[in-house]
Design a protein around this motif. Structure first.
Motif, PDB file in Angstrom:
ATOM      1  N   ALA A  13     -13.918  -6.772  68.626  1.00 32.39           N
ATOM      2  CA  ALA A  13     -14.357  -6.038  69.813  1.00 32.39           C
ATOM      3  C   ALA A  13     -15.791  -5.541  69.630  1.00 32.39           C
ATOM      4  O   ALA A  13     -16.607  -5.600  70.556  1.00 32.39           O
ATOM      5  CB  ALA A  13     -13.420  -4.866  70.079  1.00 32.39           C
ATOM      6  N   VAL A  14     -16.104  -5.058  68.439  1.00 36.79           N
ATOM      7  CA  VAL A  14     -17.470  -4.608  68.153  1.00 36.79           C
ATOM      8  C   VAL A  14     -18.434  -5.784  68.220  1.00 36.79           C
ATOM      9  O   VAL A  14     -19.538  -5.682  68.766  1.00 36.79           O
ATOM     10  CB  VAL A  14     -17.533  -3.920  66.772  1.00 36.79           C
ATOM     11  N   LEU A  15     -18.019  -6.923  67.646  1.00 39.77           N
ATOM     12  CA  LEU A  15     -18.871  -8.109  67.651  1.00 39.77           C
ATOM     13  C   LEU A  15     -19.237  -8.518  69.076  1.00 39.77           C
ATOM     14  O   LEU A  15     -20.379  -8.929  69.340  1.00 39.77           O
ATOM     15  CB  LEU A  15     -18.168  -9.263  66.939  1.00 39.77           C
ATOM     16  N   GLN A  16     -18.282  -8.387  70.004  1.00 40.04           N
ATOM     17  CA  GLN A  16     -18.549  -8.777  71.387  1.00 40.04           C
ATOM     18  C   GLN A  16     -19.696  -7.979  71.998  1.00 40.04           C
ATOM     19  O   GLN A  16     -20.421  -8.474  72.868  1.00 40.04           O
ATOM     20  CB  GLN A  16     -17.283  -8.623  72.232  1.00 40.04           C
ATOM     21  N   LEU A  21     -25.164  -9.494  74.320  1.00 38.90           N
ATOM     22  CA  LEU A  21     -26.553  -9.101  74.578  1.00 38.90           C
ATOM     23  C   LEU A  21     -27.289 -10.215  75.311  1.00 38.90           C
ATOM     24  O   LEU A  21     -27.195 -11.386  74.945  1.00 38.90           O
ATOM     25  CB  LEU A  21     -27.267  -8.791  73.255  1.00 38.90           C
ATOM     26  N   ASP A  22     -28.034  -9.852  76.337  1.00 38.47           N
ATOM     27  CA  ASP A  22     -28.780 -10.828  77.124  1.00 38.47           C
ATOM     28  C   ASP A  22     -30.177 -10.968  76.543  1.00 38.47           C
ATOM     29  O   ASP A  22     -30.973 -10.032  76.617  1.00 38.47           O
ATOM     30  CB  ASP A  22     -28.853 -10.363  78.586  1.00 38.47           C
ATOM     31  N   PRO A  23     -30.507 -12.132  75.957  1.00 37.01           N
ATOM     32  CA  PRO A  23     -31.846 -12.286  75.364  1.00 37.01           C
ATOM     33  C   PRO A  23     -32.935 -12.204  76.425  1.00 37.01           C
ATOM     34  O   PRO A  23     -32.762 -12.686  77.545  1.00 37.01           O
ATOM     35  CB  PRO A  23     -31.788 -13.672  74.719  1.00 37.01           C
ATOM     36  N   LYS A  24     -34.050 -11.597  76.058  1.00 34.62           N
ATOM     37  CA  LYS A  24     -35.156 -11.419  77.007  1.00 34.62           C
ATOM     38  C   LYS A  24     -36.198 -12.517  76.898  1.00 34.62           C
ATOM     39  O   LYS A  24     -37.223 -12.474  77.555  1.00 34.62           O
ATOM     40  CB  LYS A  24     -35.815 -10.054  76.768  1.00 34.62           C
ATOM     41  N   ARG A  93     -22.002 -19.335  73.102  1.00 36.74           N
ATOM     42  CA  ARG A  93     -22.128 -19.691  74.513  1.00 36.74           C
ATOM     43  C   ARG A  93     -23.592 -19.706  74.976  1.00 36.74           C
ATOM     44  O   ARG A  93     -24.494 -19.862  74.170  1.00 36.74           O
ATOM     45  CB  ARG A  93     -21.267 -18.767  75.379  1.00 36.74           C
ATOM     46  N   GLY A  94     -23.789 -19.574  76.264  1.00 32.58           N
ATOM     47  CA  GLY A  94     -25.148 -19.620  76.798  1.00 32.58           C
ATOM     48  C   GLY A  94     -25.795 -20.963  76.505  1.00 32.58           C
ATOM     49  O   GLY A  94     -25.169 -22.012  76.622  1.00 32.58           O
ATOM     50  N   ASN A  95     -27.061 -20.933  76.102  1.00 34.56           N
ATOM     51  CA  ASN A  95     -27.799 -22.152  75.778  1.00 34.56           C
ATOM     52  C   ASN A  95     -27.717 -22.524  74.299  1.00 34.56           C
ATOM     53  O   ASN A  95     -28.401 -23.451  73.860  1.00 34.56           O
ATOM     54  CB  ASN A  95     -29.274 -21.992  76.183  1.00 34.56           C
ATOM     55  N   ASN A  96     -26.923 -21.805  73.545  1.00 25.43           N
ATOM     56  CA  ASN A  96     -26.830 -22.055  72.113  1.00 25.43           C
ATOM     57  C   ASN A  96     -26.077 -23.357  71.836  1.00 25.43           C
ATOM     58  O   ASN A  96     -25.228 -23.776  72.618  1.00 25.43           O
ATOM     59  CB  ASN A  96     -26.152 -20.865  71.431  1.00 25.43           C
TER      60      ASN A  96
END
Length: 365
Positions: A13-16, A21-24, A93-96
């Motif tokens: 839960a902490v890891l989530q 976090l949304d990279p800027k 996830r995301g673009n990773n």
């Protein structure tokens, strides 16, 4: 034990909080995955890129400490990993991304366990034959102490029979892991065809394919990596040992389905029969290529029992799961299609398996 499980859940839960976090900026994480010196184990490390890679060709060749993976000495430890196949990352996830890599030594010669290079060269030779592969990957789930997942601590579960494709908490153990892995594979872009519970309790199977040529090895190895990572999240171990439990229990294989364009065309059954005859002439060579220890692992599995042919004997037949090669009944009826090689072990290297099949059946070696 309960408090330990709560602690694990709390950590996730902490890891989530951090994973969300949304990279800027456009930075992405690319996890490099490669086969270590055992020929069975997988290793990984992550590199930051400033833009989203569209293919493995856009990624740089990286390095790692081969003395810690059984591939080099400490005094000359650098090994190189060359990206060859790119997948979406279902964990970050995301673009990773995730990338499957080939391994090379300090001279840029292929590492001993880099069977992909020669496999790819062979696949390039036979492109016009359009070789299709599908591999049925069996595996067993274990607790962290090596005990079969869900099995009673004292004694054994009931005899085999109700577990294959079973339903119910008294028949299947670990479905949550299987479902999570299935979705992770789809997200990653792996050509996963399906999954089912197997004959031994806590043993499962997933199928990868149909894939053309080298893709089957890339996709199966990455699917194995995802399975290990998913199981890690659940605190469970995945075993690809071909006979994890001695006695009257099924072993685990990697049945390999194969066809060429000629086999899939009308009256292709003639080509399938020719393939079976060619395979019969190189049985020993195939057995040596079908597990990482030149057949020693498969000796425990290919006994002539539990839906296997004996390791020393070659046979083929229609709908016969006790044969080395099975021709599905529907294929025999249609007079075209594919064959199933039931000899490869669950811990095989799919690059080695598919390469020798092509060499024997298509190139006629």
């Amino acid at each position: 034990m309960a408090s330990s499980n709560i602690d694990d859940m709390g950590k996730k839960a902490v890891l989530q909080n951090y994973l969300s976090l949304d990279p800027k900026d456009p930075k992405v994480q690319v996890m490099y995955v490669w086969i270590d010196g055992s020929g069975e184990g997988l290793r990984c490390k992550t590199k930051t890129y400033n833009s989203v890679p569209k293919s493995a060709d856009e990624l740089i060749i990286w390095n790692y400490d081969g003395s810690s993976t059984g591939q080099a000495e400490g005094k000359n430890s650098d090994m190189f990993i060359k990206p060859v196949a790119l997948f979406n990352d279902p964990f970050r996830r995301g673009n990773n991304k995730l990338c499957m890599c080939e391994v090379y030594d300090y001279k840029m010669d292929k590492a001993e366990t880099n069977n992909r290079k020669s496999c790819n060269e062979v696949m390039e030779q036979v492109k016009s034959s359009e070789p299709w592969f599908g591999i049925e990957q069996e595996y067993t789930l274990l607790d962290r102490d090596g005990h079969p997942y869900g099995w009673p601590r004292q004694g054994f579960p009931g005899p085999q029979g109700p577990y294959y494709c079973g339903v119910g908490s008294d028949k299947v153990y670990g479905r949550e892991i299987v479902e999570a892995h299935y979705k992770a594979c789809i997200y990653a872009g792996i050509t996963i065809a399906g999954t089912n519970a197997e004959v031994m309790p806590s043993q499962w199977e997933f199928q990868v394919g149909p894939c053309v040529g080298i893709d089957i090895g890339d996709h199966l190895w990455m699917a194995r990596f995802l399975l290990h990572r998913v199981a890690e999240d659940f605190g469970v171990i995945v075993s690809f040992d071909p006979k994890p439990i001695p006695g009257d229990w099924n072993g685990a294989g990697a049945h390999t389905n194969f066809s060429t364009l000629e086999m899939r065309q009308p009256n292709g059954l003639v080509e399938i029969e020719k393939a079976c005859n060619r395979l019969s002439l190189r049985h020993k060579e195939h057995i040596a290529a079908y597990d990482p220890h030149q057949g020693e692992d498969n000796k425990r599995r290919l006994t002539g029992k539990h839906e296997t042919a004996h390791i020393d004997d070659f046979s083929w037949g229609v709908a016969n799961r006790g044969a080395s090669i099975r021709v599905p009944r529907q294929v025999a009826a249609d007079k075209c299609g594919y064959l199933e090689d039931r000899r490869p072990s669950s811990n095989c290297d799919p690059y080695s398996v598919t390469e020798i099949i092509i060499r024997t059946v298509v190139l006629g070696e």
